[in-house]
Write a protein that holds these residues in place. Structure first.
Motif, short mmCIF file in Angstrom:
data_model
loop_
_atom_site.label_atom_id
_atom_site.label_comp_id
_atom_site.label_asym_id
_atom_site.label_seq_id
_atom_site.Cartn_x
_atom_site.Cartn_y
_atom_site.Cartn_z
N ARG A 5 0.83 -1.21 0.00
CA ARG A 5 0.00 0.00 0.00
C ARG A 5 0.86 1.26 0.00
O ARG A 5 0.54 2.26 -0.65
CB ARG A 5 -0.92 0.01 1.22
N PHE A 6 1.98 1.20 0.71
CA PHE A 6 2.87 2.36 0.78
C PHE A 6 3.46 2.67 -0.59
O PHE A 6 3.50 3.83 -1.02
CB PHE A 6 3.97 2.11 1.81
N ALA A 8 2.22 1.85 -3.47
CA ALA A 8 1.14 2.34 -4.32
C ALA A 8 0.94 3.84 -4.11
O ALA A 8 0.69 4.59 -5.07
CB ALA A 8 -0.15 1.58 -4.03
N ALA A 9 1.06 4.30 -2.86
CA ALA A 9 0.92 5.72 -2.57
C ALA A 9 2.08 6.52 -3.18
O ALA A 9 1.89 7.61 -3.71
CB ALA A 9 0.87 5.95 -1.06
N GLU A 11 3.70 5.73 -5.83
CA GLU A 11 3.51 5.75 -7.29
C GLU A 11 2.41 6.72 -7.70
O GLU A 11 2.37 7.13 -8.87
CB GLU A 11 3.22 4.34 -7.80
N GLN A 12 1.56 7.11 -6.78
CA GLN A 12 0.62 8.18 -7.05
C GLN A 12 1.34 9.53 -7.07
O GLN A 12 1.01 10.41 -7.86
CB GLN A 12 -0.49 8.20 -5.98
N ILE A 13 2.33 9.68 -6.19
CA ILE A 13 3.10 10.92 -6.13
C ILE A 13 3.99 11.07 -7.36
O ILE A 13 4.05 12.15 -7.98
CB ILE A 13 3.95 10.95 -4.85
N MET A 221 4.50 15.11 3.55
CA MET A 221 4.06 13.77 3.94
C MET A 221 4.28 13.46 5.42
O MET A 221 3.88 12.40 5.89
CB MET A 221 4.81 12.73 3.10
#
Length: 236
Positions: A5-6, A8-9, A11-13, A221
Motif C-alpha cells: 500500500r505504501f 502504491a501511494a 507511485e501516485q506521487i 508527507m
C-alpha cells in the motif's frame, strides 16, 4: 502501513511511467526490507551519512532521489558493501524517485520554480519556464548550498528556464529560448554547450536544484528529512 500500500501511494506521487528510459530498473524499491512501514526518512542521496542517520531515526523506509546502484553490481565491496550492510542489517527499505519525480506535479522542477518565485509557468520537455524578476545573486541566495556560475551576460532576468539535474541539453536550451526564456538554470554544464547556447547559462549543483523538492516532499508527507549537502573546499 503494509509496504504494498505504501508503494502504491508513492507511485501516485511520482508515477513510474513518467521516468526517462535510462531509469529502467533504477527506480522504485531498490533494497527490500521489512514489510510494515512506520517511520520514513527522505533525502536526496543514499550516502553513508544519510543511511546512518536513517538507522538512528528507526526508519523502515528511506526514500531518495538518486539510486546508489547506478551501474550493474558485479561485486559487493567497498562503500557499496558498507551502505548495503547498513540498510540490510536495519531491515530498511530503500526507494528511489528519480526522473519520474522530476516530471511529476509538485516534483523537482515545480518545487524549484516555486522556490524561485516563477509565475505564469509553462512546462518544457524536461523542465519549467516562468516569469520572474531575478538577478543571479538573488537566485543564488534562494538555493541551498552556495553560489552559481554564470556563463554569458545577465542582468535582471524576466523569464527563466529551470531544469533540475543535468539539463543543459542543446535541444532543451532551444526549447527554452522559443518559450521566451532569457536565461537557463541547471547543473553540469559542458564548455562546448555553454559556447553554443542561445541563452546565458546559470550553473548550480544537483544538491541546490534537487534537495528542495525532497525536503518539500518530506514536509508534505510528515516524513523525516535528512539534509546532506556535499562538503566542498574552495582552494584559492
Amino acid at each position: 502501513m503494509d509496504i504494498t500500500r505504501f508503494i502504491a501511494a508513492l507511485e501516485q506521487i511520482a508515477p513510474p511511467e513518467l521516468a526517462e528510459d535510462y531509469d529502467a530498473g533504477r527506480i522504485g524499491l531498490i533494497v527490500e526490507g521489512r514489510e510494515d512501514i512506520g517511520t520514513v526518512c527522505c533525502a536526496l542521496d543514499a550516502t553513508q551519512r544519510v543511511a546512518d542517520a536513517a538507522v538512528r531515526a528507526g526508519a523502515d523506509m528511506l526514500i531518495v532521489h538518486h539510486t546508489p546502484l547506478w551501474n550493474p553490481v558485479t561485486a559487493v565491496r567497498g562503500p557499496t558493501a558498507h551502505l548495503l550492510r547498513t540498510l540490510l542489517a536495519a531491515g530498511m527499505n530503500l526507494y528511489v524517485m528519480h526522473t519520474n519525480f522530476d516530471h511529476a506535479e509538485s516534483g523537482v522542477n515545480d518545487v524549484l520554480a516555486a522556490r524561485l518565485g516563477l509565475l505564469a509557468t509553462e512546462r518544457m520537455t524536461a523542465g519549467v519556464v516562468g516569469d520572474c524578476s531575478l538577478d543571479p545573486e538573488e537566485i543564488a541566495r534562494r538555493l541551498p548550498g552556495g553560489g552559481i556560475r554564470v556563463y554569458g551576460e545577465v542582468g535582471t532576468i524576466r523569464r527563466l528556464a529551470v531544469v533540475g539535474g543535468s539539463g543543459f541539453d542543446p535541444a532543451l536550451l532551444r526549447e527554452a529560448a522559443d518559450l521566451g526564456a532569457e536565461a537557463f538554470l541547471s547543473a553540469e554544464l559542458k564548455h562546448s554547450v555553454a559556447r553554443a547556447s542561445p541563452l546565458p547559462c546559470l550553473e548550480a549543483t544537483h544538491y541546490a536544484l534537487e534537495a528542495p523538492a525532497m525536503e518539500a516532499l518530506a514536509s508534505r508527507m510528515g516524513w523525516h528529512y535528512i539534509p546532506d549537502p556535499p562538503h566542498v573546499v574552495v582552494i584559492p
